[in-house]
Motif scaffolding. Sequence first.
Motif, PDB file in Angstrom:
ATOM      1  N   ARG A 191       0.890  -1.120   0.189  1.00 11.10           N
ATOM      2  CA  ARG A 191       0.058  -0.052   0.139  1.00 11.10           C
ATOM      3  C   ARG A 191       0.843   1.166   0.178  1.00 11.10           C
ATOM      4  NH1 ARG A 191      -3.688  -1.631   4.806  1.00 11.10           N
ATOM      5  NH2 ARG A 191      -4.481   0.712   4.703  1.00 11.10           N
ATOM      6  N   ILE A 192       2.158   1.179   0.545  1.00 13.35           N
ATOM      7  CA  ILE A 192       3.098   2.275   0.235  1.00 13.35           C
ATOM      8  C   ILE A 192       3.643   2.324  -1.234  1.00 13.35           C
ATOM      9  CG2 ILE A 192       4.990   3.412   1.467  1.00 13.35           C
ATOM     10  CD1 ILE A 192       2.766   3.029   3.392  1.00 13.35           C
ATOM     11  N   VAL A 193       3.802   1.045  -1.690  1.00  8.80           N
ATOM     12  CA  VAL A 193       4.374   1.299  -2.970  1.00  8.80           C
ATOM     13  C   VAL A 193       3.179   1.610  -3.834  1.00  8.80           C
ATOM     14  CG1 VAL A 193       5.130  -0.482  -4.899  1.00  8.80           C
ATOM     15  CG2 VAL A 193       5.940  -0.815  -2.589  1.00  8.80           C
ATOM     16  N   ALA A 194       2.191   1.607  -3.608  1.00  5.92           N
ATOM     17  CA  ALA A 194       0.882   1.987  -4.506  1.00  5.92           C
ATOM     18  C   ALA A 194       0.678   3.496  -4.689  1.00  5.92           C
ATOM     19  CB  ALA A 194      -0.602   1.381  -4.095  1.00  5.92           C
ATOM     20  N   LEU A 195       1.566   3.986  -3.649  1.00  9.95           N
ATOM     21  CA  LEU A 195       1.433   5.611  -3.727  1.00  9.95           C
ATOM     22  C   LEU A 195       2.170   5.779  -5.052  1.00  9.95           C
ATOM     23  CD1 LEU A 195       2.274   6.489  -0.115  1.00  9.95           C
ATOM     24  CD2 LEU A 195       0.118   6.667  -1.244  1.00  9.95           C
ATOM     25  N   GLY A 196       3.071   5.128  -5.750  1.00 13.71           N
ATOM     26  CA  GLY A 196       3.616   5.407  -6.869  1.00 13.71           C
ATOM     27  C   GLY A 196       5.124   6.186  -7.146  1.00 13.71           C
ATOM     28  N   PHE A 197       5.733   6.221  -5.973  1.00 15.20           N
ATOM     29  CA  PHE A 197       6.885   6.604  -5.841  1.00 15.20           C
ATOM     30  C   PHE A 197       7.925   5.247  -5.298  1.00 15.20           C
ATOM     31  CE2 PHE A 197       4.260  10.112  -4.660  1.00 15.20           C
ATOM     32  CZ  PHE A 197       4.945  11.293  -5.146  1.00 15.20           C
ATOM     33  N   PRO A 198       9.270   5.227  -5.867  1.00  9.28           N
ATOM     34  CA  PRO A 198      10.383   4.473  -5.185  1.00  9.28           C
ATOM     35  C   PRO A 198      10.292   4.410  -3.955  1.00  9.28           C
ATOM     36  CG  PRO A 198      11.335   6.062  -6.546  1.00  9.28           C
ATOM     37  CD  PRO A 198       9.762   6.372  -6.609  1.00  9.28           C
ATOM     38  N   VAL A 199      10.063   3.405  -3.224  1.00  4.65           N
ATOM     39  CA  VAL A 199      10.144   2.867  -1.920  1.00  4.65           C
ATOM     40  C   VAL A 199      11.255   2.204  -1.368  1.00  4.65           C
ATOM     41  CG1 VAL A 199       8.768   1.862   0.121  1.00  4.65           C
ATOM     42  CG2 VAL A 199       7.598   2.737  -1.619  1.00  4.65           C
ATOM     43  N   LEU A 200      12.152   2.880  -0.146  1.00  2.64           N
ATOM     44  CA  LEU A 200      13.009   2.235   0.422  1.00  2.64           C
ATOM     45  C   LEU A 200      12.673   1.582   1.608  1.00  2.64           C
ATOM     46  CD1 LEU A 200      16.343   2.130   0.811  1.00  2.64           C
ATOM     47  CD2 LEU A 200      16.041   4.582   1.864  1.00  2.64           C
ATOM     48  N   LEU A 201      13.319   0.658   1.998  1.00  2.00           N
ATOM     49  CA  LEU A 201      12.806   0.013   3.257  1.00  2.00           C
ATOM     50  C   LEU A 201      14.301  -0.270   4.200  1.00  2.00           C
ATOM     51  CD1 LEU A 201      10.763  -1.751   4.886  1.00  2.00           C
ATOM     52  CD2 LEU A 201      11.743  -3.603   3.740  1.00  2.00           C
ATOM     53  N   GLY A 202      14.035   0.104   5.419  1.00  2.00           N
ATOM     54  CA  GLY A 202      15.271  -0.199   6.324  1.00  2.00           C
ATOM     55  C   GLY A 202      14.698  -0.998   7.449  1.00  2.00           C
ATOM     56  N   ALA A 203      14.962  -2.051   7.543  1.00  6.79           N
ATOM     57  CA  ALA A 203      14.573  -3.223   8.502  1.00  6.79           C
ATOM     58  C   ALA A 203      15.928  -3.734   9.168  1.00  6.79           C
ATOM     59  CB  ALA A 203      13.893  -3.928   7.972  1.00  6.79           C
ATOM     60  N   SER A 204      16.926  -3.487   8.536  1.00  2.00           N
ATOM     61  CA  SER A 204      18.150  -4.348   8.698  1.00  2.00           C
ATOM     62  C   SER A 204      18.723  -4.039  10.153  1.00  2.00           C
ATOM     63  CB  SER A 204      19.271  -3.801   7.996  1.00  2.00           C
ATOM     64  OG  SER A 204      20.540  -4.677   8.045  1.00  2.00           O
ATOM     65  N   ARG A 205      18.776  -5.322  10.821  1.00  2.41           N
ATOM     66  CA  ARG A 205      19.434  -5.644  12.283  1.00  2.41           C
ATOM     67  C   ARG A 205      18.128  -4.836  13.292  1.00  2.41           C
ATOM     68  NH1 ARG A 205      26.089  -4.966  12.073  1.00  2.41           N
ATOM     69  NH2 ARG A 205      26.169  -6.405  10.137  1.00  2.41           N
ATOM     70  N   LYS A 206      17.141  -4.369  12.738  1.00  2.00           N
ATOM     71  CA  LYS A 206      16.372  -3.527  13.811  1.00  2.00           C
ATOM     72  C   LYS A 206      15.557  -4.488  15.075  1.00  2.00           C
ATOM     73  CE  LYS A 206      15.836   0.687  11.242  1.00  2.00           C
ATOM     74  NZ  LYS A 206      15.237   1.535  10.536  1.00  2.00           N
ATOM     75  N   ARG A 207      15.281  -3.768  16.094  1.00  3.16           N
ATOM     76  CA  ARG A 207      15.056  -4.340  17.394  1.00  3.16           C
ATOM     77  C   ARG A 207      13.744  -5.350  17.183  1.00  3.16           C
ATOM     78  NH1 ARG A 207      13.795  -0.073  21.568  1.00  3.16           N
ATOM     79  NH2 ARG A 207      13.291  -2.046  22.870  1.00  3.16           N
ATOM     80  N   PHE A 208      12.783  -5.088  16.222  1.00  7.09           N
ATOM     81  CA  PHE A 208      11.656  -6.100  16.171  1.00  7.09           C
ATOM     82  C   PHE A 208      12.315  -7.408  15.841  1.00  7.09           C
ATOM     83  CE2 PHE A 208      10.941  -7.168  11.791  1.00  7.09           C
ATOM     84  CZ  PHE A 208      11.785  -6.189  11.093  1.00  7.09           C
ATOM     85  N   ILE A 209      13.415  -7.383  15.267  1.00  9.00           N
ATOM     86  CA  ILE A 209      14.050  -8.761  14.858  1.00  9.00           C
ATOM     87  C   ILE A 209      14.377  -9.349  16.177  1.00  9.00           C
ATOM     88  CG2 ILE A 209      15.683 -10.030  13.578  1.00  9.00           C
ATOM     89  CD1 ILE A 209      15.740  -7.680  11.359  1.00  9.00           C
ATOM     90  N   GLY A 210      14.989  -8.873  17.019  1.00  7.05           N
ATOM     91  CA  GLY A 210      15.462  -9.439  18.161  1.00  7.05           C
ATOM     92  C   GLY A 210      14.278  -9.875  19.074  1.00  7.05           C
ATOM     93  N   ALA A 211      12.993  -8.783  19.049  1.00  8.84           N
ATOM     94  CA  ALA A 211      11.907  -9.246  19.848  1.00  8.84           C
ATOM     95  C   ALA A 211      11.360 -10.527  19.325  1.00  8.84           C
ATOM     96  CB  ALA A 211      10.968  -8.101  19.545  1.00  8.84           C
ATOM     97  N   GLY A 223      19.581 -13.266   9.777  1.00  4.14           N
ATOM     98  CA  GLY A 223      18.534 -14.250   9.199  1.00  4.14           C
ATOM     99  C   GLY A 223      17.041 -13.230   9.112  1.00  4.14           C
ATOM    100  N   GLY A 224      16.659 -12.566  10.058  1.00  6.07           N
ATOM    101  CA  GLY A 224      15.751 -11.742  10.126  1.00  6.07           C
ATOM    102  C   GLY A 224      15.787 -10.696   9.221  1.00  6.07           C
ATOM    103  N   SER A 225      16.954  -9.917   9.137  1.00  4.57           N
ATOM    104  CA  SER A 225      17.045  -8.864   8.272  1.00  4.57           C
ATOM    105  C   SER A 225      16.880  -9.519   6.765  1.00  4.57           C
ATOM    106  CB  SER A 225      18.467  -8.473   8.173  1.00  4.57           C
ATOM    107  OG  SER A 225      18.702  -8.107   9.760  1.00  4.57           O
TER     108      SER A 225
END
Length: 261
Positions: A191-211, A223-225
């Motif tokens: 739904r963010i992609v559908a806005l029609g702009f290139p989307v960048l995603l930054g999830a690398s090593r973030k805390r939700f993965i540890g959680a 692995g989670g990243s």
Amino acid sequence: MGILNATADSFSDGGRFLDPAAALAQGLRMANEGADILDVGGESTRPGATPVPADEEIARVVPLVAALRARSSVTLSVDTMKPEVARAAVAAGATMWNDVTALRHAPDSLDTAAGLGCEVVLMHMQGEPGTMQAAPHYDDVVAEVAAFLAARAEAAMAAGVAREKIWLDPGIGFGKHMTRHNLPLLAGLDRIVALGFPVLLGASRKRFIGALDGDAPADARLGGSIAAALAGAAAGVVAVRVHDVRETVQALSVWTAIAQA
Ligand code: HH2
């Protein structure tokens, strides 16, 4: 997009690349490993990080951008909320301004981005870096993040930023509960992609993965990243901002090959 933090206190690699020679070597290594963009930052945005004055941030970022520009053709991005740092980095060879405040930090942020003519990443954040994780609240996280990003893209275009220069980023971990907000946002990336702009995603090593993995520390979240990067690819994001370039490139190559077979 490979992450290059010339900072003392970034959550995962703080202090490792404050030394200019080590930072340059790491940047060249990530470019060789297949990064198309390097995101150079001189100030951590994690809660509790020490604010860095503009002149110190410029001293960390600009020589590194210039040295990378002299040795590599990789696209260079500057991760900063300060217009004066963005101006200095673009003068040194950066062609992208990654701003976690979506050009809201300074009164002249929007005009500076328009004047520089560089690409700009507009990221969603609820609250301020120092306090954003205290009590984040959303009724519908995907709808609210999408509406914010659409409004910031409009503001940027109204200030004179060309539409084709604008990227959007949902801001994983920025004013978001580790699982209640980050996971629905990752599930709703289309739904963010559908806005029609290139989307960048930054999830690398973030805390939700540890959680999700017994509080695994930042250096044990590869692995989670990669799982999050593949979820982003499946939703149509254009780039993923990662610490582990080689492993992520391999995962995306295999995923793409399977998708095309
Ligand atoms: N995440 C961080 C920093 N900048 N920029 C964008 N566009 N998207 C992100 O998700 C994003 C970002 C936080 O990660 P990191 O740079 O590793 O840590 P720190 O802010 O502590 O330097």
